[in-house]
Design a protein around this motif. Structure first.
Motif, PDB file in Angstrom:
ATOM      1  N   TRP A  22       1.006  -1.377  -0.203  1.00 35.84           N
ATOM      2  CA  TRP A  22      -0.027  -0.058   0.182  1.00 35.84           C
ATOM      3  C   TRP A  22       0.957   1.210   0.121  1.00 35.84           C
ATOM      4  CZ3 TRP A  22      -2.187  -2.849   4.539  1.00 35.84           C
ATOM      5  CH2 TRP A  22      -1.153  -2.955   5.696  1.00 35.84           C
ATOM      6  N   PRO A  23       0.420   2.208  -0.227  1.00 35.32           N
ATOM      7  CA  PRO A  23       1.072   3.729  -0.245  1.00 35.32           C
ATOM      8  C   PRO A  23       1.992   3.898   0.955  1.00 35.32           C
ATOM      9  CG  PRO A  23      -1.144   3.891  -1.373  1.00 35.32           C
ATOM     10  CD  PRO A  23      -1.099   2.567  -0.710  1.00 35.32           C
ATOM     11  N   VAL A  24       2.870   4.697   0.803  1.00 31.51           N
ATOM     12  CA  VAL A  24       3.797   5.074   2.013  1.00 31.51           C
ATOM     13  C   VAL A  24       3.013   6.006   2.866  1.00 31.51           C
ATOM     14  CG1 VAL A  24       5.786   6.581   2.508  1.00 31.51           C
ATOM     15  CG2 VAL A  24       5.863   4.860   0.786  1.00 31.51           C
ATOM     16  N   GLY A  25       3.202   5.654   4.230  1.00 28.47           N
ATOM     17  CA  GLY A  25       2.311   6.349   5.125  1.00 28.47           C
ATOM     18  C   GLY A  25       1.101   5.650   5.745  1.00 28.47           C
ATOM     19  N   THR A  26       0.941   4.580   4.980  1.00 31.95           N
ATOM     20  CA  THR A  26      -0.506   3.756   5.459  1.00 31.95           C
ATOM     21  C   THR A  26      -0.272   2.805   6.563  1.00 31.95           C
ATOM     22  OG1 THR A  26      -1.182   3.424   3.100  1.00 31.95           O
ATOM     23  CG2 THR A  26      -1.962   1.879   4.592  1.00 31.95           C
ATOM     24  N   SER A  27       1.203   2.532   6.621  1.00 34.89           N
ATOM     25  CA  SER A  27       1.612   1.534   7.850  1.00 34.89           C
ATOM     26  C   SER A  27       1.351   2.515   9.363  1.00 34.89           C
ATOM     27  CB  SER A  27       2.889   0.838   7.713  1.00 34.89           C
ATOM     28  OG  SER A  27       2.818  -0.013   6.643  1.00 34.89           O
ATOM     29  N   ALA A  28       1.887   3.663   8.783  1.00 32.56           N
ATOM     30  CA  ALA A  28       1.841   4.319  10.383  1.00 32.56           C
ATOM     31  C   ALA A  28       0.620   4.894  10.613  1.00 32.56           C
ATOM     32  CB  ALA A  28       2.958   5.648   9.856  1.00 32.56           C
ATOM     33  N   ARG A  29      -0.329   5.255   9.746  1.00 33.36           N
ATOM     34  CA  ARG A  29      -1.595   5.444   9.988  1.00 33.36           C
ATOM     35  C   ARG A  29      -2.327   4.106  10.744  1.00 33.36           C
ATOM     36  NH1 ARG A  29      -2.953   6.663   5.225  1.00 33.36           N
ATOM     37  NH2 ARG A  29      -4.692   4.912   4.633  1.00 33.36           N
ATOM     38  N   LEU A  30      -2.020   3.246   9.920  1.00 30.50           N
ATOM     39  CA  LEU A  30      -2.777   1.831  10.634  1.00 30.50           C
ATOM     40  C   LEU A  30      -2.490   1.837  12.102  1.00 30.50           C
ATOM     41  CD1 LEU A  30      -2.582  -0.315   7.630  1.00 30.50           C
ATOM     42  CD2 LEU A  30      -4.611   0.321   8.622  1.00 30.50           C
ATOM     43  N   PHE A  89       0.728  -5.457  12.861  1.00 28.77           N
ATOM     44  CA  PHE A  89       0.981  -6.393  11.842  1.00 28.77           C
ATOM     45  C   PHE A  89       2.516  -6.437  11.518  1.00 28.77           C
ATOM     46  CE2 PHE A  89      -0.361  -2.187  10.196  1.00 28.77           C
ATOM     47  CZ  PHE A  89       0.707  -1.715   9.537  1.00 28.77           C
ATOM     48  N   TYR A  90       3.055  -7.089  10.539  1.00 29.20           N
ATOM     49  CA  TYR A  90       4.680  -7.075  10.335  1.00 29.20           C
ATOM     50  C   TYR A  90       4.891  -6.427   9.018  1.00 29.20           C
ATOM     51  CZ  TYR A  90       5.425 -10.453  14.141  1.00 29.20           C
ATOM     52  OH  TYR A  90       5.646 -11.285  15.523  1.00 29.20           O
ATOM     53  N   ASP A  91       5.985  -5.713   9.090  1.00 34.08           N
ATOM     54  CA  ASP A  91       6.335  -5.013   7.820  1.00 34.08           C
ATOM     55  C   ASP A  91       6.941  -6.150   6.812  1.00 34.08           C
ATOM     56  OD1 ASP A  91       5.429  -2.423   8.319  1.00 34.08           O
ATOM     57  OD2 ASP A  91       7.394  -2.204   9.673  1.00 34.08           O
ATOM     58  N   MET A  92       6.942  -5.936   5.611  1.00 30.58           N
ATOM     59  CA  MET A  92       7.687  -6.690   4.526  1.00 30.58           C
ATOM     60  C   MET A  92       8.244  -5.865   3.691  1.00 30.58           C
ATOM     61  SD  MET A  92       7.047  -9.909   5.775  1.00 30.58           S
ATOM     62  CE  MET A  92       7.470 -10.729   4.376  1.00 30.58           C
ATOM     63  N   PRO A  93       9.151  -6.523   2.841  1.00 28.78           N
ATOM     64  CA  PRO A  93       9.805  -5.678   1.628  1.00 28.78           C
ATOM     65  C   PRO A  93       8.739  -5.280   0.675  1.00 28.78           C
ATOM     66  CG  PRO A  93      10.919  -7.734   2.213  1.00 28.78           C
ATOM     67  CD  PRO A  93       9.742  -7.862   2.919  1.00 28.78           C
ATOM     68  N   THR A 114       7.772  -2.739  -3.389  1.00 25.17           N
ATOM     69  CA  THR A 114       8.531  -2.429  -4.436  1.00 25.17           C
ATOM     70  C   THR A 114       8.569  -0.735  -4.096  1.00 25.17           C
ATOM     71  OG1 THR A 114       6.255  -1.925  -5.225  1.00 25.17           O
ATOM     72  CG2 THR A 114       7.206  -3.957  -6.100  1.00 25.17           C
ATOM     73  N   GLU A 115       9.453  -0.088  -4.850  1.00 23.82           N
ATOM     74  CA  GLU A 115       9.963   1.500  -4.735  1.00 23.82           C
ATOM     75  C   GLU A 115       8.498   2.093  -4.785  1.00 23.82           C
ATOM     76  OE1 GLU A 115      12.584   4.762  -6.483  1.00 23.82           O
ATOM     77  OE2 GLU A 115      12.460   2.972  -7.164  1.00 23.82           O
ATOM     78  N   GLY A 116       8.366   3.011  -3.595  1.00 24.49           N
ATOM     79  CA  GLY A 116       7.146   3.849  -3.591  1.00 24.49           C
ATOM     80  C   GLY A 116       6.079   3.211  -2.678  1.00 24.49           C
ATOM     81  N   GLN A 117       6.202   2.040  -2.271  1.00 28.23           N
ATOM     82  CA  GLN A 117       5.268   1.225  -1.469  1.00 28.23           C
ATOM     83  C   GLN A 117       5.803   0.786  -0.292  1.00 28.23           C
ATOM     84  OE1 GLN A 117       2.439   2.313  -3.473  1.00 28.23           O
ATOM     85  NE2 GLN A 117       1.678   0.211  -3.174  1.00 28.23           N
TER      86      GLN A 117
END
Length: 340
Positions: A293-301, A308-312, A314-317
């Motif tokens: 998902w777009p950058v910034g989504t993880s912090a908002r969630l 949840f766990y972060d994963m590698p 693609t660039e910009g995501q």
């Protein structure tokens, strides 16, 4: 909104109740108790394998590593998917317990081993005679590390390639219940009827406090496992507490109901994410999702309380892994989707 892992879920009340019943009075130790005997018989019934030998351990790593060690010699090769749990998440335990067997990594999309790639690896391994490792065994994972499943036919195809070379087959079934519910196949069709010799039947990821079963479909191979389990420090003296957990899960088809709930919540989550433009990196077939998902989504969630766990990615995501469990509810999914 706790989607880090099904390991993070609480233990169902039925399990705690069964543990309390098992705790009443005295009984024999080291798995010679009534609860363990009941669990063993119930698993034989589930798998339609009346002659199978069933042993219990506390962790999936012990189940996998000791099962592999019972079949593969130190000079052997264990063929596994490139991202298999035994290759990436068990800290060398398979190599340790086999006393040096080599893991040969086999590729394949979406966590599933490619039959052509396996065939090539089988032909190449051992070609150097005494100078190289010899063919040892095959291990498959169902549900895979990508959250996909093998059908009975796919399992049989891969197992057939191994057995054509005289090799035994192990199935890592840490989420086997989820695979059964996802495919609609019988447990027997996904295991011994497809050519599997030994199964790690998961309990912990399906709600239990901590127990896994190792099932030998050929009783003649089970005695060595018992010796290795004791030598490796995995024979629990108060085995009744392992047996009681397994009984609680298998009674009244709970193992199916709990896995079906986890799968259903993953499907609901996947549908909601897809309609919101979130990229699903693998087909969602069981209870695990890999997303971008777009950058910034993880912090908002996370600010909204999601885990949840972060994963590698693609660039910009940003990438994430989301896992549902028996305890995940529609309300959890709805709350997460609102934050998206």
């Amino acid at each position: 909104m706790y989607f880090t892992s099904d390991n993070a879920a609480p233990v169902p009340p039925e399990v705690m109740a069964e543990l309390a019943r098992a705790n009443d009075g005295f009984t024999r130790g080291y798995g010679a108790d009534q609860a363990t005997a009941a669990a063993q018989e119930m698993l034989r019934e589930v798998l339609d394998a009346p002659d199978a030998v069933v042993h219990l351990v506390t962790t999936g790593t012990a189940a996998n590593a000791l099962a592999l060690a019972a079949f593969c010699p130190p000079w052997g090769a264990v063929f596994c998917h490139s991202h298999a749990h035994v290759a990436e998440d068990e800290c060398g335990a398979p190599e340790f317990y086999t006393h040096g067997a080599k893991l040969v990594l086999v590729g394949g999309d979406h966590g599933r081993m490619d039959a052509l790639a396996l065939g090539t690896a089988l032909l190449r391994t051992g070609a150097g005679g005494v100078h190289g490792v010899q063919r040892g065994m095959l291990t498959l994972t169902n549900v895979t590390e990508a959250g996909t499943v093998y059908t009975a036919a796919e399992t049989a195809e891969l197992a057939g390639l191994a057995r054509a070379q005289g090799l035994p087959v192990h199935l890592d079934g840490a989420r086997f219940a989820n695979a059964v519910m996802a495919t609609g196949a019988t447990p027997a069709d996904l295991t011994w009827r497809a050519g599997v010799d030994v199964l790690s039947f998961g309990g912990t990821k399906n709600g239990l406090m901590g127990v896994e079963a190792v099932v030998f479909f050929d009783p003649a191979r089970a005695w060595e496992f018992e010796l290795r389990r004791k030598r490796g420090g995995h024979l629990l003296s108060k085995g009744r507490y392992l047996g009681a957990q397994m009984v609680a899960m298998l009674q009244d088809g709970r193992w199916r109901h709990w896995a079906a709930q986890a799968n259903a919540m993953a499907a609901l989550l996947a549908e909601g994410l897809a309609t919101r433009g979130v990229v699903l990196r693998h087909p969602v077939q069981a209870n695990i999702l890999f997303v971008e998902w777009p950058v910034g989504t993880s912090a908002r969630l996370r600010a909204g309380g999601a885990m949840f766990y972060d994963m590698p990615a693609t660039e910009g995501q940003e990438g994430a892994r989301l896992v549902t469990s028996w305890a995940t509810t529609e309300a959890d999914v709805a709350a997460f989707l609102r934050l998206i």
